[in-house]
Design an enzyme around this catalytic site. Structure first.
Site, mmCIF file in Angstrom:
data_model
loop_
_atom_site.group_PDB
_atom_site.id
_atom_site.type_symbol
_atom_site.label_atom_id
_atom_site.label_comp_id
_atom_site.label_asym_id
_atom_site.label_seq_id
_atom_site.Cartn_x
_atom_site.Cartn_y
_atom_site.Cartn_z
ATOM 1 N N CYS A 551 40.048 38.065 38.114
ATOM 2 C CA CYS A 551 39.196 38.125 39.303
ATOM 3 C C CYS A 551 38.012 39.075 39.151
ATOM 4 O O CYS A 551 37.062 38.996 39.930
ATOM 5 C CB CYS A 551 40.023 38.545 40.519
ATOM 6 S SG CYS A 551 41.503 37.565 40.731
ATOM 7 N N HIS A 687 37.077 44.876 47.419
ATOM 8 C CA HIS A 687 37.653 43.674 46.804
ATOM 9 C C HIS A 687 38.363 42.868 47.880
ATOM 10 O O HIS A 687 38.222 41.645 47.926
ATOM 11 C CB HIS A 687 38.597 44.070 45.669
ATOM 12 C CG HIS A 687 39.122 42.917 44.882
ATOM 13 N ND1 HIS A 687 38.300 42.120 44.117
ATOM 14 C CD2 HIS A 687 40.380 42.406 44.751
ATOM 15 C CE1 HIS A 687 39.023 41.177 43.528
ATOM 16 N NE2 HIS A 687 40.291 41.333 43.897
ATOM 17 N N HIS A 724 38.340 33.789 48.234
ATOM 18 C CA HIS A 724 38.387 34.565 46.984
ATOM 19 C C HIS A 724 37.905 33.650 45.857
ATOM 20 O O HIS A 724 38.614 32.763 45.402
ATOM 21 C CB HIS A 724 39.815 35.030 46.725
ATOM 22 C CG HIS A 724 39.931 35.968 45.561
ATOM 23 N ND1 HIS A 724 38.857 36.400 44.819
ATOM 24 C CD2 HIS A 724 41.024 36.582 45.004
ATOM 25 C CE1 HIS A 724 39.257 37.213 43.860
ATOM 26 N NE2 HIS A 724 40.579 37.339 43.958
#
Length: 1834
Positions: A551, A687, A724
């Site tokens: 990620c 995040h 995401h």
């Protein structure tokens, strides 16, 4: 030392629109506390206006918005944009403001020790003779100052002047609204040269009604006011009399006697308002003159009245006014210095004739900033040396395809979670694994993830289809990011650029791997190619990396890019990430690991209801450059990365568990690199995925580092908006922060209602998550962007606002039109961009200049298509963009640019002139002129500027030559700076010095030294006899003879300019003598001396010494010297004297350039010279293909000339920048966020699993068939000496086929009418019949048409047609479809075409009889019978509904009359039915309606039961006697039916033209079979499922396989067939339309790179079954030579086959032919062998198609290796062969050249050992079997 005190102060007339730099300077001055009273007076203007409107309500019509903007501008830092209409209500008071600010600034500069009062008093003393003078609006400023003793007086009088200026400006605007609404008045200056010019000008003006002289400017200049519509004609009339007209930007009537009434209104207002009258004093303190008469004003009692008259009603005699002023100065006591005039204002109005003759100095205070506007204000933050600037950005996220859309989504708190788009993933039970819990496939999906502009990136459709959509989307978003950085702007592109892309997985790999491998499978799915493709497309040479840290991939990519820029690995970098979901595997894996929300809901960062994250798709990129470089390059900076850091969590817990202490260490490291304290960060982009484990840990880390005693820190996460995006999540966060910095706002956090219970309250630590949009109030905006990877990598990036550069200086370019260049790779893309730009214009208030600058600098000049235009206004621009027809006309392919040659002429006169607008308008040109001026001054010579704008002859040779060179150099250097790709320079005579300098042989300083030194030698050492030069039109030999024709005088040829153009030089007497005696056409040149002759010999020695004092270098740009025999090989001091002494061989030099470079783009360097004329003369008639460009910077509108020339060069494909759009001008423009490039996209998506196979075939077919006709030739399998057999494809996706099929519904389904089979066969026959059987004016005859199986909608099937020639224009045909393992024959028959001969069609004898027997009388008998039944249209089609429903546009039957077994019908087709995209042969829609008459008649029979229907199973004969092309009727149809048993009817139908009553069509023996409706329903359903069972090969006698394999010799038709097939192959592989492919097309130009070449080699071998592959990279093929190579191989193979056939015949084993040999096969054995061979080959071909995923036909001659056979595939294929045929074989041990036919022979041979299908005689002779199978199987 010269005095700095002025003798006179002059206030200029009304200002032209000031530059932004000027306005910024005035604005800054108004903030000076010393000028607060003036600022107050400006602030009060709107209030005064309100009062004025109350007094005179008529003024309410005038727009007062500009006045309010003036107030706002004076008060704060807002920018003052001057409206396009140039309102006088704004410009008049602004003029007074500029005058007063300039004056007071000058006064302050005199002596810092003086008080303000003393400074003004000293100026009053120094101007006691000259006083204060003002022209028009400037009179108000002059009066205010001339009547002020003290500072207080100035403020008081300034207020009066400002208000009077506002009043006058308002009334002039009102006059415009009232009288000039459609044709506004404008002002212009007229200048003439000779003394009698004024009389001629006045005479011209009398011919123009309403035109009047408003100002007498100078002794040879006046200002005139006229309507805009008159300007063009007026300019032409004046030019004819030697006068020049120059427009000035003032709209409206000043100095007009028509304003008498307005004057009275104003005087009345002034009498009642003291604030509009100057304070009464006896007289002005210093001389003030009436600019109407020039006389002194002796009383100040009614000064306001005099001012109003001077501005409104009285013409100004400014020349007399200034003459009197200068005379008074000359009467002063003798002083040792020249008087100084202080000139105020933006417009100079000093009469040049007066200042020049009186030696008066003039001084204008600067109106611009002294500091560089691009100098950063770093007072609050010292950016570290390693800081990286973000200079471009682009994105594509769910719901946001642009940065602006992304911001709108974020600030609205939007959430984009939704269902999986239809067709994205093949959700069948086989492909979707069952996880522990069923998880919904929801997420933030892009709506067009599969769409891609393959043409822009030079990729074929086939390659694009196999490319991971992550590669495709990354390419497009990268393109937008690069475009936004203005990387494409003209000039040499920096290739040292890195590319860093974060990519997680490649879901698409699963899809691609479910299909057979291709040459593109690996490159399309390997992740390294995501970054590699981007770098490759742009030609970048810096590092190119694909980074995967889960990620955090994109943040790591940004971090690495910044490091590499700092280390010097690359100068710039593109960094970002991409994430696309194309396979369910990762979704299921993440769900199983409990990363995802089980409810499928959105991400809820830090929220109490967070239950896991929601996946998202997207892509983003930023362009990065070192901050210091970005500032120096004047880049627009979006933000600055001042620190970044990366680390990894320790290994104490599970790898996916985040660690707070690791995050804390990360933040502190990044802060340290940024040289910041935690409190400097005012926002954290977290995040924040919305997971129960990760969010509390991250919040704890943020609190630990950034919380505490400080201003509130806000934080949030963009994942709530777009999900995401995993590998692209870091770039998503960075882009969000950049948008926050730009908009200075903190957006609300989406999906946040209550803090996660695991997170302690935020307020105690001054942390906050806002749910409302807030202003980001920090004095310095800096943020931290967090990005964590599931594998443990953490990354943080500190980004802050860019250096606060001073506002743009604005531009003073008053252009008649702003040039636009818009490019696109396709015409559709170009049109899409114009539409987008037009829509954007509706929502912007940006000025046209900024829009033009922004649009043009972003264009990629390498793209194929472009449009250019010049827009005069925003309205004009909107009209141009909106006129689609005009765009179609202007849009054209970008031509290949020709070599550019810069030409420098020699001296042709003693006048050097540059229009001042060119100097002031182009900083690029100005910088080079100023550089020359500076060098000359340093050499002790006179500067240039004072003489550039004067058109007077120059006697000083040094000055003349320096001016001439400097203008040439400045123009050429400006072109080079603008990116002009010069490939050669050439200079004529003195122009060669400029060529040497521009080419790099000599430096500018050395060149000026040579030019000035040489001129000084000419001036000082030339003999008394100057000589003269004579142009003469005669050939070279004639010129040489003429030079020798004057005895006693030496005449030389100085210049060889053209084949018949030469220049002779000699003494005055010699030239006069020659002129008198020659009959040739001659012309004296206006040169100062006789150059290139013996007259220069006196000073050559001194010149040699001068030449030896400078340095010579090797030219950087090739230079062609005008020397005999060739150009100079080297440059030495000796060359310069030779150059001056020897003749100029210009013709020779131009001829050499033309021969070497071919057609060129010739560009003249210089102003007013004749270089282009000389080039045209030298080329003579050989100018074809050449283009010529000469700037007219000495014209009245020089910048318009620059605009026109630039557009012309753009149209020729030259990559050059408009001078005014150069980087040096960037400070004068504000960048606009104009629309980005519009992609011309096509959808590409490979599905996995079985579903993919069907969709693949259909989608690939649609794309492949886009350019194919309805019927197209696939291959010609004719053999030598045997009938031709041809295979055709039928394009099911052709619009005509769709119309034929969907015009009716048979029991709710589509079914192909019988007439369509006829049309398909006719088209095929027309294709192969050539001119003899064209589609126009043909007779169609069809015999024995049989319908074997109906044809319905078959999306997965391949429909084809086969022809076998059985006579002249006579062919047997069959229509066949193939799907899965079935091959179905639908129809067979025989067709022939005949063309009209002498206007008549051939008719067989039987039809002559029929026409006599079946006449029109039969029709009339039926119609006249009273017992006949009549049906109307509605009833007829109601009857037909039992079988089929017809759309209204396909209904032709209007009425029908039935009598027994006969019927007559009237038909006429609707006009809308004529929508065919191709010419039809038999018009199937009309023909179907004719056939319906028989069907209706059958349905109306008495014995027709309710469930009975009739279907046509064939017909005996159909003949057309007249073409139906474009016919709508009317027709009359006669039908007669005869029963033929209980279930069959035979119908004969005859169609007559209702008008001519001529028979045009006959249908005989149409068979109608009676079946039940339920049976028909089953037939129809099966037809549309293609599920019929039929034999593998259905052939009739008409299309039997050839009895021999002897091949015909190759011919031109074969070559054209090869070209046709090859064109379609190239289209399929490269995407290039077949229409653009010809025999001369090089493969490289057709985008055949190495991968495409591999694919093409394979496909060629498949299609043409060649025995050896053609290596396309061994030779430079074009399409034609490739066709020849294929034909050669085919001829070789055919020859071998022919020899084999001959040998076989000799042993009596000829297939399909009986012999007398005892070894021959019996008839039944031979037939069985042929049938078995065909069946095996068909089954084997289908098996191979499945194994190798091949949609095209596989021919017997195709090698298995070319299909992609490798060891792994061989294992699978060996198993299939054993299952299907019982054949056990090791394929990899066989010959690598094994073909499909060879494999079929192995199968036959294997079966022959165990079955009795083949005769024993054949089993005894294996060789014979192989021979026969070889002949059949190829």
């Amino acid at each position: 030392m010269a005095s700095t005190l002025p003798s006179t102060v002059v206030c200029g007339s009304q200002t032209s629109p000031p530059s932004r730099d000027c306005l910024q300077r005035i604005q800054a001055d108004l903030k000076d506390p010393k000028l607060k009273e003036l600022a107050k007076a400006v602030d009060e203007l709107p209030e005064f206006w309100s009062h004025l409107v109350e007094v005179k309500p008529v003024l309410s019509q005038v727009n007062d918005a500009p006045l309010k903007k003036l107030k706002d501008w004076a008060k704060d830092e807002s920018v003052l944009n001057i409206p396009e209409g140039l309102p006088n209500i704004l410009l008049a008071p602004l003029t007074v403001i500029i005058h007063l600010v300039q004056y007071l600034r000058f006064a302050h500069s005199l002596d810092a020790n003086d008080s303000q009062e003393d400074q003004h008093h000293r100026i009053l003393q120094s101007t006691s003779k000259g006083g204060f003078q003002g022209l028009c609006t400037g009179f108000l400023s002059a009066a205010a100052l001339a009547c002020s003793r003290t500072r207080s007086d100035i403020w008081c009088n300034a207020t009066v002047a400002l208000r009077l200026a506002t009043c006058v400006g308002a009334y002039v605007d009102l006059d415009r609204l009232t009288y000039d609404n459609t044709d506004v008045h404008t002002c212009m200056i007229i200048h003439w040269e000779d003394n009698c010019g004024k009389d001629q000008v006045t005479e011209v003006l009398k011919g123009y009604p309403g035109v009047y002289i408003s100002v007498e400017l100078d002794n040879r200049s006046i200002t005139v006011t006229a309507k805009q519509s008159q300007v063009s004609l007026l300019r032409g009339d004046l030019a004819a009399r030697g006068a020049k007209l120059t427009r000035i930007p003032i709209y409206g009537r000043y100095h007009s006697r028509t304003h008498a009434e307005i004057l009275q209104d104003l005087l009345e207002i002034c009498s009642n308002d003291e604030s509009l009258r100057f304070p009464i004093i006896s007289a002005p303190i210093v001389p003030l003159r009436n600019n109407t008469t020039g006389g002194l004003i002796t009383s100040a009692e009614k000064l306001h009245e005099l001012a109003l008259k001077c501005m409104l009603t009285e013409p100004a005699d400014w020349y007399s006014t200034m003459s009197e002023t200068v005379s008074s100065l000359m009467l002063q006591p003798v002083i040792n210095e020249h008087p100084l005039i202080l000139e105020l204002g933006h417009v100079s109005c000093l009469p040049r004739s007066l200042t020049a003759s009186a030696n008066i100095r003039a001084f204008t205070p600067l109106l611009t900033l002294t500091a560089s506007p691009n100098e950063p204000d770093a007072s609050r933050y010292d950016y570290p040396e390693h800081s990286i600037a973000v200079i471009g950005a682009a994105c594509k996220f769910t719901g946001a395809e642009t940065m602006q859309q992304f911001w709108e989504l974020i600030r609205a708190g939007g959430t984009m979670v939704g269902e999986l788009p239809e067709g994205r993933i093949a959700l069948d039970k086989k492909s979707l694994r069952k996880p522990p819990r069923e998880e919904p496939l929801r997420g933030n999906f892009l709506s067009r993830a599969g769409h891609f502009d393959h043409g822009l990136f030079g990729l074929s459709q086939r390659e694009a289809r196999y490319m991971d959509p992550q590669q495709r989307i990354a390419l497009q978003v990268a393109y937008h990011a690069v475009e936004s950085s203005e990387y494409f702007r003209s000039g040499i592109k920096d290739k040292n650029v890195g590319c860093y892309v974060g990519v997680g997985g490649s879901d698409y790999d699963h899809n691609v791997c479910s299909h057979a491998p291709t040459a593109f499978s690996f490159t399309g799915t390997a992740r390294a190619f995501v970054s590699g493709r981007i770098s490759h497309h742009f030609g970048w040479t810096g590092p190119s990396m694909t980074i995967d840290t889960a990620c955090s991939s994109s943040a790591v990519a940004i971090h690495q890019a910044c490091k590499d820029i700092r280390m010097g690995e690359c100068r710039m970098a593109l960094a970002g990430g991409v994430n696309i979901i194309s396979c369910p595997n990762m979704q299921q894996n993440l769900a199983a690991a409990r990363f995802l929300s089980p409810t499928g809901g959105p991400c809820r960062p830090f929220d109490a209801f967070a239950d896991g994250y929601c996946r998202g798709e997207g892509c983003g990129f930023v362009m990065l450059k070192k901050l210091s470089c970005a500032v120096a390059d004047k880049d627009e900076i979006l933000g600055v990365i001042v620190g970044s850091a990366a680390n990894h969590c320790d290994g104490n817990d599970a790898i996916t568990v985040p660690k707070s202490h690791s995050q804390i260490d990360l933040y502190r490291k990044a802060l340290s690199l940024a040289a910041m304290q935690p409190k400097d960060i005012t926002y954290v982009e977290a995040h924040g995925t919305g997971t129960s484990r990760g969010d509390p840990v991250e919040c704890r880390s943020i609190r630990q580092v950034f919380g505490g005693e400080r201003p509130t820190l806000h934080f949030g996460s963009v994942k709530a908006n777009v999900g995401h995006t995993e590998a692209a999540s870091g770039i998503a966060g960075l882009l969000k922060v950049l948008l926050m910095i730009r908009n200075q706002r903190i957006p609300p956090q989406a999906n946040f209602t209550q803090l996660n219970s695991s997170i302690p309250p935020l307020e105690p630590d001054n942390l906050s998550i806002t749910t409302n949009e807030l202003e980001w109030k920090a004095t310095f905006r800096a943020a931290c962007v967090n990005n964590y990877g599931a594998a443990g990598n953490n990354t943080a990036v500190i980004v802050c606002e860019p250096p606060r550069l001073k506002p743009s200086a604005g531009n003073n370019h008053i252009l008649s039109g702003y040039p636009f260049l818009i490019t696109g790779q396709s015409g559709r893309s170009l049109k899409m961009y114009c539409t987008a730009l037009g829509e954007w214009l509706e929502n912007t208030d940006a000025p046209l200049s900024d829009i033009a600058f922004s649009v043009t600098r972003r264009q990629n000049r390498t793209l194929r298509r472009r449009i250019t235009f010049a827009a005069r206004s925003l309205k004009d621009m909107k009209n141009i963009l909106g006129q689609q027809a005009r765009l179609d006309q202007q849009s054209s392919p970008s031509p290949k640019p020709k070599p550019v040659v810069l030409v420098f002429a020699g001296q042709t006169g003693n006048v050097v002139y540059l229009h001042k607008d060119a100097y002031e308008g182009s900083s690029l040109l100005r910088s080079h002129i100023d550089e020359c001026d500076k060098i000359l001054r340093e050499m002790g010579l006179r500067g240039l500027i004072a003489f550039l704008f004067d058109q007077q002859p120059i006697e000083d040779v040094v000055l003349l030559h320096c001016l001439f060179f400097s203008l040439q150099y400045a123009c050429a250097a400006a072109w080079l700076d603008a990116g002009l790709p010069v490939q050669r320079v050439i200079g004529h005579s003195i122009g060669q010095f400029t060529a040497m300098c521009i080419s790099g042989v000599t430096t500018l300083a050395d060149t000026l030294k040579i030019v000035a030194g040489r001129a000084r030698l000419i001036q000082q050492k030339w003999a008394k006899e100057r000589g003269c030069m004579l142009a003469i039109e005669v050939d070279r030999q004639g010129a040489l003879e003429l030079a020798r024709s004057v005895p006693g005088h030496k005449i030389e040829v100085a210049c060889f300019n053209g084949a018949r153009n030469h220049v002779l030089v000699g003494t005055e007497v010699a030239i006069q003598t020659l002129e008198a005696k020659t009959s040739c056409k001659t012309r004296r040149l206006k040169t100062t001396h006789g150059f290139h002759s013996e007259l220069v010999d006196h000073w050559l020695d001194d010149y040699m010494a001068l030449a030896q004092s400078i340095t010579y270098a090797t030219p950087i740009i090739p230079i062609e010297t005008c020397s005999e025999g060739g150009s100079w090989k080297e440059f030495t001091p000796e060359m310069l004297p030779r150059h001056s002494r020897e003749a100029v061989y210009f013709f020779d030099a131009i001829s050499r350039v033309d021969k070497e470079l071919g057609p060129c783009t010739w560009v003249e360097g210089g102003v007013g010279s004749k270089g282009i004329a000389l080039v045209k003369c030298a080329l003579g008639t050989n100018t074809s293909g050449h283009s010529f460009h000469r700037l007219q910077l000495d014209s009245s509108e020089p910048l318009a000339s620059l605009t026109d020339t630039t557009i012309q060069m753009w149209d020729e494909g030259v990559d050059v920048q408009f001078w005014l759009y150069h980087d040096t001008e960037k400070i004068t423009f504000d960048s606009c966020d104009v629309p980005a490039y519009q992609f011309d996209e096509t959808e590409f998506w490979l599905l996995r699993s079985d579903q993919a196979r069907q969709s693949d075939l259909q989608r690939g077919r649609v794309i492949s068939d886009r350019y194919k006709p309805l019927v197209y030739l696939l291959r010609d399998e004719g053999f030598r000496g045997e009938p031709r057999k041809l295979h055709f494809g039928v394009n099911q996706y052709h619009p005509d086929f769709d119309r034929y099929l969907h015009g009716r519904e048979v029991l709710g389904e589509v079914l192909c009418p019988v007439s369509v089979f006829v049309e398909l066969a006719a088209k095929a026959a027309a294709i192969c019949g050539g001119r003899e059987c064209s589609t126009a004016a043909t007779q169609v005859q069809v015999l024995n048409l049989e319908i074997h199986n109906p044809l319905g909608h078959a999306p997965g099937a391949r429909v084809g047609l086969r022809l076998k020639r059985i006579g002249s224009c006579k062919w047997g045909f069959s229509v066949i479809s193939d799907k899965d393992v079935q091959s179905i024959c639908h129809a067979t028959g025989v067709i022939s075409l005949r063309q009209e001969r002498h206007g008549k069609l051939e008719i067989g004898p039987q039809w002559s009889v029929i026409q006599r027997v079946i006449g029109y009388s039969h029709i009339q008998d039926v119609l006249d019978d009273s017992s006949a039944i009549s049906l109307k249209e509605g009833i007829i089609y109601k009857v037909l509904e039992k079988v089929a429903e017809y759309k209204p546009c396909h209904r032709a039957i209007k009425s029908m009359t039935i009598k027994g077994t006969a019927a007559v019908a009237q038909l006429e087709m609707p006009a809308i039915s004529r929508d065919s995209s191709e010419i039809t042969v038999s018009d199937p829609l009309v023909m179907d309606q004719f056939a319906l008459i028989a069907e209706v008649l059958a349905l109306c029979r008495d014995d027709c039961k309710r469930d009975d229907v009739f279907i046509c199973s064939g017909l005996s004969e159909l003949v057309t006697f007249k073409s139906l092309q474009s016919g709508l009727g009317p027709w009359t149809v006669y039908t007669q039916q005869t029963p033929c048993g209980p279930r069959e009817l035979l119908s004969d139908t005859f169609v007559f033209d209702s008008t001519s009553k001529q028979l045009i069509i006959g249908l005989l023996g149409a068979r109608f079979v009676r079946i039940t409706a339920s049976s028909l329903n089953g037939i129809v359903k099966r037809a549309n499922l293609n599920s019929q069972t039929s034999e593998l090969s259905v052939e009739t006698d008409a299309v039997n396989h050839p009895a021999s394999v002897a091949y015909p010799p190759s011919n031109n038709n074969d070559t054209s067939d090869i070209l046709s097939i090859l064109s379609h192959l190239l289209h399929e592989i490269t995407g290039l339309p077949p229409s653009e492919i010809s025999a001369s097309t090089p493969l490289m130009e057709a985008s055949v790179d190495s991968l495409a070449a591999t694919e093409l080699e394979n496909r060629i071998q498949e299609e043409f079954h060649l025995h050896r592959p053609i290596s396309l990279y061994e030779r430079q093929f074009n399409v034609g030579t490739l066709c020849q190579e294929i034909q050669t191989q085919r001829d070789d193979r055919l020859a071998r086959a022919s020899r084999t056939t001959t040998a076989t015949r000799n042993t009596s084993f000829s297939l399909g032919r009986r012999t007398s040999s005892t070894e021959s096969l019996p008839d039944d054995a031979e037939a069985r062998f042929i049938s078995k061979s065909a069946a095996v080959l068909a089954q084997l071909s289908r098996m191979l198609s499945e194994s190798f995923n091949i949609t095209e036909s596989i021919l017997p001659g195709t090698e298995l290796r070319s299909l992609g056979l490798d060891s792994l595939v061989a294992v699978e294929l060996e198993y299939d062969l054993q299952q299907a045929f019982g054949l056990k074989v090791d394929l990899m041990q066989l010959s690598p050249e094994l073909t499909v036919g060879g494999l079929a022979r192995l199968i036959l041979a294997s079966e022959s050992q165990t079955s009795g299908h083949i005769a024993s005689s054949m089993m005894d002779c294996r060789q014979t079997t192989e021979g026969k199978s070889q002949m059949y199987l190829g």
